[in-house]
Design a protein around this motif. Structure first.
Motif, mmCIF file in Angstrom:
data_model
loop_
_atom_site.group_PDB
_atom_site.id
_atom_site.type_symbol
_atom_site.label_atom_id
_atom_site.label_comp_id
_atom_site.label_asym_id
_atom_site.label_seq_id
_atom_site.Cartn_x
_atom_site.Cartn_y
_atom_site.Cartn_z
ATOM 1 N N UNK A 71 0.816 -1.222 0.000
ATOM 2 C CA UNK A 71 0.000 0.000 0.000
ATOM 3 C C UNK A 71 0.847 1.269 0.000
ATOM 4 N N UNK A 72 2.082 1.177 0.513
ATOM 5 C CA UNK A 72 2.939 2.369 0.579
ATOM 6 C C UNK A 72 3.919 2.444 -0.594
ATOM 7 N N UNK A 73 3.755 1.570 -1.563
ATOM 8 C CA UNK A 73 4.755 1.445 -2.636
ATOM 9 C C UNK A 73 5.037 2.737 -3.381
ATOM 10 N N UNK A 74 3.981 3.460 -3.688
ATOM 11 C CA UNK A 74 4.149 4.681 -4.480
ATOM 12 C C UNK A 74 4.891 5.759 -3.685
ATOM 13 N N UNK A 75 4.449 5.938 -2.461
ATOM 14 C CA UNK A 75 5.030 6.977 -1.620
ATOM 15 C C UNK A 75 6.481 6.635 -1.248
ATOM 16 N N UNK A 91 -6.876 6.953 0.156
ATOM 17 C CA UNK A 91 -5.659 6.150 0.323
ATOM 18 C C UNK A 91 -4.545 7.062 0.838
ATOM 19 N N UNK A 92 -3.905 6.653 1.912
ATOM 20 C CA UNK A 92 -2.857 7.504 2.494
ATOM 21 C C UNK A 92 -1.472 7.155 1.972
ATOM 22 N N UNK A 93 -1.379 6.071 1.170
ATOM 23 C CA UNK A 93 -0.081 5.612 0.632
ATOM 24 C C UNK A 93 0.892 5.224 1.753
ATOM 25 N N UNK A 94 0.352 4.665 2.801
ATOM 26 C CA UNK A 94 1.200 4.066 3.822
ATOM 27 C C UNK A 94 0.397 2.943 4.484
ATOM 28 N N UNK A 95 1.003 2.257 5.454
ATOM 29 C CA UNK A 95 0.298 1.171 6.121
ATOM 30 C C UNK A 95 1.068 0.709 7.351
ATOM 31 N N UNK A 96 0.759 1.319 8.476
ATOM 32 C CA UNK A 96 1.379 0.889 9.740
ATOM 33 C C UNK A 96 0.293 0.445 10.726
ATOM 34 N N UNK A 97 -0.640 -0.304 10.233
ATOM 35 C CA UNK A 97 -1.772 -0.834 11.021
ATOM 36 C C UNK A 97 -2.706 0.301 11.494
#
Ligand SMILES: O=C(O)C(=O)CO
Length: 425
Positions: free
Chosen positions: A66-70, A412-418
């Protein structure tokens, strides 16, 4: 501001405080603020280890999750990347400019044909690099579905098993144990035949930063076995729901007719941020505002997580219980909502008699379950118990908070830390 409807939601001072604290957690999860801490044009520094990337003839990047782009944008602003691949969820728009990067938008949480196409491209890209070249992998949660290379089973079967596991309420470790044993790319298989050097920079969305589970350990290795995969299936009594072909693959592995997943990591895998970093930033913000703060993480069944939160809510004013982690929910009905909205609704239901509090919870990725919102924020106003129960029975917490105009919108926030959340008094 990452929270787009901040103003509409900040109807009281306490709610504004709560939203500001959430915002601090989201900022801490933003790869634009994380990558520069570890990466400079010629070096990657992590855990007292320095990797001199300046000595390689070309540097490439491969990002999935999910954070790949950022993560790619942040890296590309520092390091001269020759070219790369970015695989992110459908609906999350790439903000990368130029033609250096191939972008794939595949499906999450179940894989689709694009997940397969992207996996093939990534595999080819990785295997084609020479020994004097270097790849920086940028890994984040969601990666398991975004890259799919089903091993001897059809994509339809893989989707079927994925949907089944999602509904069953298995833990992410259990989920990914099964996924790794049905895949030609997960559990370190992506880099098994890689000739060049590389490193993996990872945003963790898994309890304990378990590298073999985050995005199914695609650039790491696997510490689980075919036997574990079958045990999980039996633990949840779902064998009869699994296609024969899929069970056959797992049984073949158990009987040593096929090779186990890689058991040794080939490259360094570094977690560069996790959920605790969000909680620390939130704690700092809350203390700066003037709250007495306590923090906790919650994992496992949401029904068991709620009493733990309730136990820790202080009776005192100006207190803030910050929580993070990621509980699991069993999807019951055909409603709209995710685990954060459900968590807020369950706390609301259990605090009807308590003094005034603000309750909030949201996914740092911006999308809670099948809703278009990140989570919810509410005051514990009086609500008919039977109404709340009915919404919970249908896993419809998103609609419940939609009616109250209490859903948090970030896209979509372009990150993913739960997940992050709090109860504030
Ligand atoms: O495996 C995944 O894709 C997850 O979301 C957990 O990291």
């Amino acid at each position: 501001m990452i929270i787009q409807n901040f103003k509409e939601l900040a109807t009281t001072d306490k709610k504004k405080d709560c939203l500001e604290i959430l915002e601090a957690g989201l900022q801490a999860a933003d790869p634009q603020n994380i990558i520069p801490k570890y990466v400079s044009p010629n070096e990657i520094k992590m855990n007292n280890k320095i990797i001199n990337i300046g000595k390689y003839s070309n540097i490439y990047s491969v990002a999935f999750g999910k954070a790949g782009d950022s993560m790619t944008r942040a890296l590309n602003a520092i390091v001269p990347i020759k070219s790369g691949i970015v695989v992110i969820p459908k609906g999350s728009k790439s903000k990368i400019k130029g033609k250096k990067f191939q972008i794939f938008n595949s499906r999450h949480p179940e894989p689709d044909k694009i997940s397969v196409k992207a996996a093939k491209e990534v595999m080819k890209f990785v295997q084609n690099k020479r020994s004097d070249e270097f790849i920086i992998f940028l890994v984040s949660g969601g990666g398991s579905s975004l890259l799919a290379m089903p091993d001897e089973i059809t994509l339809d079967d893989k989707v079927h098993v994925t949907k089944l596991l999602l509904k069953t309420g298995v833990t992410i470790q259990e989920f990914n144990c099964i996924r790794k044993h049905l895949s030609k790319i997960k559990g370190g298989k992506l880099i098994e035949n890689m000739k060049c050097q590389g490193v993996s920079l990872i945003l963790s969305d898994v309890e304990g930063d378990d590298l073999s589970s985050i995005a199914s350990g695609t650039t790491y290795m696997d510490d689980t076995t075919y036997a574990d995969a079958l045990d999980i299936i039996d633990k949840y009594k779902i064998r009869w729901k699994i296609p024969t072909e899929v069970l056959q693959i797992l049984e073949n592995g158990l009987n040593k007719k096929t090779k186990e997943t890689p058991k040794k990591a080939q490259i360094d895998n570094f977690v560069i941020a996790n959920n605790k970093n969000c909680l620390e930033a939130m704690q700092k913000k809350a203390e700066d505002i003037g709250y007495n703060v306590s923090t906790m993480q919650i994992f496992g069944d949401i029904k068991e997580a709620v009493p733990k939160i309730l136990e820790n809510i202080s009776e005192n004013h100006n207190t803030c219980l910050i929580f993070g982690g990621e509980p699991t929910v069993k999807v019951l009905g055909k409603g709209v909502g995710g685990r954060n909205q459900e968590l807020v609704l369950r706390i609301l239901k259990n605090t009807q008699k308590s003094k005034k509090i603000i309750i909030a919870s949201m996914g740092t990725d911006g999308i809670d379950g099948n809703s278009r919102f990140a989570g919810a924020i509410t005051e514990n106003t009086k609500i008919d118990l039977s109404v709340m129960k009915e919404f919970l029975r249908n896993s419809d917490s998103g609609r419940f908070f939609e009616k109250q105009k209490a859903n948090i919108l970030t896209d979509f926030t372009h990150t993913n830390l739960m997940d992050i959340g709090m109860v504030l008094r």
